[in-house]
Write an enzyme that holds these catalytic residues in place. Sequence first.
Site, PDB file in Angstrom:
ATOM      1  N   CYS A 100      15.091   3.446   3.741  1.00 52.79           N
ATOM      2  CA  CYS A 100      13.706   3.458   3.269  1.00 52.79           C
ATOM      3  C   CYS A 100      13.615   4.372   2.048  1.00 52.79           C
ATOM      4  O   CYS A 100      13.949   5.562   2.124  1.00 52.79           O
ATOM      5  CB  CYS A 100      12.768   3.944   4.379  1.00 52.79           C
ATOM      6  SG  CYS A 100      11.099   4.266   3.806  1.00 52.79           S
TER       7      CYS A 100
ATOM      8  N   CYS B  66      11.447   7.499   2.555  1.00 47.35           N
ATOM      9  CA  CYS B  66      12.117   8.479   3.426  1.00 47.35           C
ATOM     10  C   CYS B  66      13.194   9.231   2.639  1.00 47.35           C
ATOM     11  O   CYS B  66      13.402  10.431   2.848  1.00 47.35           O
ATOM     12  CB  CYS B  66      12.713   7.800   4.659  1.00 47.35           C
ATOM     13  SG  CYS B  66      11.487   7.422   5.941  1.00 47.35           S
TER      14      CYS B  66
ATOM     15  N   ASN C  16      -1.589  -1.137  -0.107  1.00 51.40           N
ATOM     16  CA  ASN C  16      -1.125  -2.513   0.043  1.00 51.40           C
ATOM     17  C   ASN C  16      -0.423  -2.622   1.386  1.00 51.40           C
ATOM     18  O   ASN C  16       0.430  -1.788   1.718  1.00 51.40           O
ATOM     19  CB  ASN C  16      -0.158  -2.871  -1.088  1.00 51.40           C
ATOM     20  CG  ASN C  16      -0.832  -2.876  -2.443  1.00 51.40           C
ATOM     21  OD1 ASN C  16      -2.008  -3.217  -2.553  1.00 51.40           O
ATOM     22  ND2 ASN C  16      -0.102  -2.491  -3.476  1.00 51.40           N
TER      23      ASN C  16
ATOM     24  N   GLY D 273       0.929  -7.418  -0.847  1.00 51.90           N
ATOM     25  CA  GLY D 273       1.693  -7.005  -2.023  1.00 51.90           C
ATOM     26  C   GLY D 273       2.441  -5.706  -1.843  1.00 51.90           C
ATOM     27  O   GLY D 273       2.805  -5.045  -2.814  1.00 51.90           O
TER      28      GLY D 273
ATOM     29  N   THR E 138       5.456  -3.412  -1.541  1.00 53.30           N
ATOM     30  CA  THR E 138       6.873  -3.532  -1.899  1.00 53.30           C
ATOM     31  C   THR E 138       7.736  -2.475  -1.222  1.00 53.30           C
ATOM     32  O   THR E 138       8.913  -2.711  -0.974  1.00 53.30           O
ATOM     33  CB  THR E 138       7.075  -3.457  -3.427  1.00 53.30           C
ATOM     34  OG1 THR E 138       6.581  -2.206  -3.901  1.00 53.30           O
ATOM     35  CG2 THR E 138       6.348  -4.594  -4.125  1.00 53.30           C
TER      36      THR E 138
ATOM     37  N   HIS F  21       6.924   1.747   3.605  1.00 50.98           N
ATOM     38  CA  HIS F  21       6.593   3.063   4.177  1.00 50.98           C
ATOM     39  C   HIS F  21       5.150   3.303   3.757  1.00 50.98           C
ATOM     40  O   HIS F  21       4.855   3.297   2.549  1.00 50.98           O
ATOM     41  CB  HIS F  21       7.544   4.128   3.614  1.00 50.98           C
ATOM     42  CG  HIS F  21       7.339   5.526   4.129  1.00 50.98           C
ATOM     43  ND1 HIS F  21       8.360   6.263   4.736  1.00 50.98           N
ATOM     44  CD2 HIS F  21       6.259   6.332   4.114  1.00 50.98           C
ATOM     45  CE1 HIS F  21       7.889   7.462   5.063  1.00 50.98           C
ATOM     46  NE2 HIS F  21       6.615   7.533   4.703  1.00 50.98           N
TER      47      HIS F  21
ATOM     48  N   HIS G  69       1.805   4.094   2.319  1.00 52.14           N
ATOM     49  CA  HIS G  69       1.471   4.945   1.176  1.00 52.14           C
ATOM     50  C   HIS G  69       0.130   4.545   0.596  1.00 52.14           C
ATOM     51  O   HIS G  69      -0.279   3.389   0.659  1.00 52.14           O
ATOM     52  CB  HIS G  69       2.558   4.881   0.097  1.00 52.14           C
ATOM     53  CG  HIS G  69       2.870   3.496  -0.398  1.00 52.14           C
ATOM     54  ND1 HIS G  69       3.685   2.633   0.304  1.00 52.14           N
ATOM     55  CD2 HIS G  69       2.480   2.830  -1.515  1.00 52.14           C
ATOM     56  CE1 HIS G  69       3.785   1.494  -0.369  1.00 52.14           C
ATOM     57  NE2 HIS G  69       3.049   1.574  -1.473  1.00 52.14           N
TER      58      HIS G  69
ATOM     59  N   HIS H 234      -2.072   4.777  -2.965  1.00 45.11           N
ATOM     60  CA  HIS H 234      -2.046   5.024  -4.402  1.00 45.11           C
ATOM     61  C   HIS H 234      -3.342   5.727  -4.797  1.00 45.11           C
ATOM     62  O   HIS H 234      -4.427   5.291  -4.399  1.00 45.11           O
ATOM     63  CB  HIS H 234      -1.990   3.704  -5.175  1.00 45.11           C
ATOM     64  CG  HIS H 234      -0.794   2.852  -4.892  1.00 45.11           C
ATOM     65  ND1 HIS H 234       0.313   2.819  -5.709  1.00 45.11           N
ATOM     66  CD2 HIS H 234      -0.521   1.984  -3.883  1.00 45.11           C
ATOM     67  CE1 HIS H 234       1.196   1.964  -5.230  1.00 45.11           C
ATOM     68  NE2 HIS H 234       0.713   1.440  -4.114  1.00 45.11           N
TER      69      HIS H 234
HETATM   70  P1  5GP Z   1       3.479  -0.931  -3.309  1.00 49.05           P
HETATM   71  O1  5GP Z   1       3.673  -2.069  -4.268  1.00 49.05           O
HETATM   72  O2  5GP Z   1       4.436  -1.018  -2.141  1.00 49.05           O
HETATM   73  O3  5GP Z   1       2.062  -0.717  -2.890  1.00 49.05           O
HETATM   74  O4  5GP Z   1       3.818   0.368  -4.142  1.00 49.05           O
HETATM   75  C1  5GP Z   1       5.102   0.878  -4.285  1.00 49.05           C
HETATM   76  C2  5GP Z   1       5.053   1.812  -5.467  1.00 49.05           C
HETATM   77  O5  5GP Z   1       6.212   2.615  -5.445  1.00 49.05           O
HETATM   78  C3  5GP Z   1       5.019   1.103  -6.832  1.00 49.05           C
HETATM   79  O6  5GP Z   1       3.839   1.484  -7.537  1.00 49.05           O
HETATM   80  C4  5GP Z   1       6.292   1.602  -7.510  1.00 49.05           C
HETATM   81  O7  5GP Z   1       6.135   1.818  -8.903  1.00 49.05           O
HETATM   82  C5  5GP Z   1       6.605   2.874  -6.773  1.00 49.05           C
HETATM   83  N1  5GP Z   1       8.008   3.217  -6.745  1.00 49.05           N
HETATM   84  C6  5GP Z   1       9.043   2.368  -6.492  1.00 49.05           C
HETATM   85  N2  5GP Z   1      10.212   3.035  -6.528  1.00 49.05           N
HETATM   86  C7  5GP Z   1       9.901   4.342  -6.810  1.00 49.05           C
HETATM   87  C8  5GP Z   1      10.697   5.525  -6.987  1.00 49.05           C
HETATM   88  O8  5GP Z   1      11.929   5.528  -6.879  1.00 49.05           O
HETATM   89  N3  5GP Z   1      10.035   6.669  -7.273  1.00 49.05           N
HETATM   90  C9  5GP Z   1       8.675   6.712  -7.411  1.00 49.05           C
HETATM   91  N4  5GP Z   1       8.132   7.890  -7.706  1.00 49.05           N
HETATM   92  N5  5GP Z   1       7.899   5.625  -7.247  1.00 49.05           N
HETATM   93  C10 5GP Z   1       8.504   4.455  -6.952  1.00 49.05           C
HETATM   94 ZN    ZN Z   2      10.228   5.602   5.376  1.00 50.55          ZN
END
Ligand code: 5GP
Ligand code: ZN
Length: 113
Positions: free
Chosen positions: A3, A6, A85, A91, A93, A96, A98, A100
């Site tokens: 993850c 993690c 998300n 959406g 990605t 884990h 989170h 924003h």
């Molecule tokens: P999701 O699309 O799952 O809601 O958001 C995942 C977020 O994690 C995306 O905005 C992406 O830019 C961010 N992200 C992906 N890999 C990394 C990383 O290695 N470091 C940081 N700081 N953010 C990441």
């Molecule tokens: Zn995790």
Amino acid sequence: MDCLFCKIIAGEIPSRKVYEDETVLAFHDIAPQTPVHVIVIPKQHISCAAEINEDNSAVVAHIFEVIAKVAKELGLENGYRIINNCGEDGGQTVKHLHFHILGGKKLSEGLVK
Ligand code: 5GP
Ligand code: ZN
């Protein structure tokens, strides 16, 4: 567990931290979509919002306390958007939980593009 977040919590992948305590971590998104784009996560691995339940929801309340504090420190007095998300159709990605924090400019009023 494989993850990404993690690994960030464990320090195996570097991040630009903005807040950390025993249960929560906040750090700048690697690909910011607004002038300020911070991710707030529980240190406990919860895969998505659909996995929140009465045993683990206290950390979610704490995350929202942290969001309010961090947003003030980041100068977002004029407002900001909080996005979660959840799952494939949502959406998500990184699997884990989170949240924003998006801000630093006037965002569109629509919820989705
Ligand atoms: P999701 O699309 O799952 O809601 O958001 C995942 C977020 O994690 C995306 O905005 C992406 O830019 C961010 N992200 C992906 N890999 C990394 C990383 O290695 N470091 C940081 N700081 N953010 C990441
Ligand atoms: Zn995790």
